[in-house]
Design an enzyme around this catalytic site. Structure first.
Site, mmCIF file in Angstrom:
data_model
loop_
_atom_site.group_PDB
_atom_site.id
_atom_site.type_symbol
_atom_site.label_atom_id
_atom_site.label_comp_id
_atom_site.label_asym_id
_atom_site.label_seq_id
_atom_site.Cartn_x
_atom_site.Cartn_y
_atom_site.Cartn_z
ATOM 1 N N SER A 328 71.884 66.061 38.261
ATOM 2 C CA SER A 328 72.031 64.605 38.581
ATOM 3 C C SER A 328 71.347 63.879 37.255
ATOM 4 C CB SER A 328 71.048 64.337 39.757
ATOM 5 O OG SER A 328 71.480 65.026 40.777
ATOM 6 N N ASP A 352 76.874 55.767 48.799
ATOM 7 C CA ASP A 352 77.317 57.441 49.091
ATOM 8 C C ASP A 352 76.937 57.900 50.297
ATOM 9 O OD1 ASP A 352 77.245 60.006 48.672
ATOM 10 O OD2 ASP A 352 76.176 60.037 46.922
#
Length: 395
Positions: A328, A352
């Site tokens: 990430s 998301d």
């Protein structure tokens, strides 16, 4: 029967003449030899005077190199990370001992030299130039000095000398970043300026010590000393001091480095902290680490094998050599890239739902997800083409 003896009358004049000729010949021969000696003496005194005076002075006066003190290394706040300190060592001039094995055998019980120590001395002696001082043992203890002093009269050409060596006061905290210095090896000896490093045993091996070697090393000095036939120094004559190396101030923050190291707690991993305003490295930790002080005067085979065979690989610099998937950490970079190229701005928000749909696939059988309706793990168990995601809103 009667025998008659005939006595020959000596020719005195003839014998005197022969004797005189021999005297004249001997005198002429002595005169010729004396003339040759006088001519040779005059030639050496008048025409070869400068040459032999130089040789005589070279035998009586020796030029010795003075190694420079290495520059110190500090963090951004002036905390000392690497510096020099004096140690006592046993040294001998190579010119006085063309073959050193007998000397080593005699000193072995006095200095408690191990087989590994003897091997290192022989290697240093082999690599040294004819007039170099060769160190037989570093880091003399008080007991070593006392034992050698008792028998010093047996070794008139062996001296106890003070040398400067490198020390890293925080041991393994900055090992992978600052690196360490070590004795010059055969490979380095072929490429370095031998005149510049005359009298110097240490050179940067890795890290900052190696990268900034030319700045940290300094410039050697020299002194002329008067010695006797045994090479013992009688008087110090001309002296030109060495110029110490430049000090380095790094962008590192000692306290941040220590904090980052404590978070890893000797577990495998790496932490790098950068100042986003200018890219300065504030902390760089590779864990586990090692003590660089072991390498300065020559690491033992036992200590090196312990490091090299350690399953955690403390010699491996994970911060620079490790290759890890970005995970990430790529998302902020992708967001900044989108802003830079105008696809989004600082007010853009992204929803998301916690899953990712492969393009071209259908989600008709899945319910309309809302926050808290289902976990990503549940979706993945139902559909293999769904992967977990992380919601990162862009402010």
């Amino acid at each position: 029967m009667w025998h008659q003896t005939h006595n020959q009358v000596k020719n005195l004049q003839q014998e005197k003449k022969i004797f005189n000729l021999r005297i004249y010949f001997a005198m002429a021969l002595v005169g010729i030899c004396l003339a040759v000696l006088i001519i040779r003496y005059g030639y050496l005194q008048l025409y070869q005077h400068q040459h032999f005076q130089t040789i005589s002075e070279s035998n009586r006066i020796r030029l010795q190199s003075i190694p420079p003190a290495r520059g110190n290394i500090y963090d951004r706040n002036g905390i000392l990370l690497a510096h020099n300190y004096p140690i006592f060592s046993i040294t001998v001039n190579k010119a006085q001992y063309p073959k050193i094995n007998n000397l080593i055998n005699n000193l072995q019980p006095i200095l408690n030299l191990s087989a590994e120590d003897i091997g290192q001395v022989q290697k240093r002696f082999k690599d040294a130039r004819k007039t170099d001082q060769v160190t037989i043992k570093f880091h003399l203890t008080d007991e070593d000095i006392a034992r050698f002093s008792e028998v010093k009269y047996q070794f008139p050409d062996v001296e106890i000398a003070t040398q400067m060596t490198r020390i890293y006061p925080y041991d393994d905290l900055f090992a992978h970043l600052i690196g360490y210095v070590g004795r010059i090896n055969d490979k380095e000896l072929k490429v370095i300026d031998k005149d510049k490093y005359a009298g110097t045993n240490l050179i940067g091996k890795i890290g900052i010590e190696k990268f900034y070697e030319q700045l940290l090393h300094g410039q050697k000095g020299h002194e002329s000393v008067e010695v006797n036939v045994h090479g013992t120094v009688l008087k110090h004559l001309e002296h030109q001091p060495a110029i110490r190396g430049n000090d380095l101030y790094l962008s590192l923050d000692f306290h941040l480095q220590k904090f980052a190291s404590e978070q890893l707690a000797q577990k495998r991993g790496a932490i790098i902290a950068l100042d986003p305003r200018n890219g300065e490295v504030l902390a760089m930790v590779s864990s586990p680490s090692f003590n660089p002080n072991l390498f300065v005067t020559g690491i033992s085979h036992k200590d090196y094998n312990n490091l090299n065979e350690n399953l955690d690989q403390p010699l491996y610099n994970r911060a620079l050599q490790g290759t890890y998937p970005p995970a990430s950490t790529i998302k902020p970079m992708a967001g900044l890239g989108g802003i830079h190229y105008g696809y989004i701005d600082w007010n853009t928000k992204i929803f998301d739902p916690g899953y990712f749909q492969i393009p071209g696939d259908s989600l008709d059988i899945l319910p309309d997800l809302k926050d808290g309706d289902s976990s990503c793990e549940t979706l993945m168990s139902e559909r293999k083409n769904i992967q977990c995601g992380i919601y990162i809103p862009i402010p």
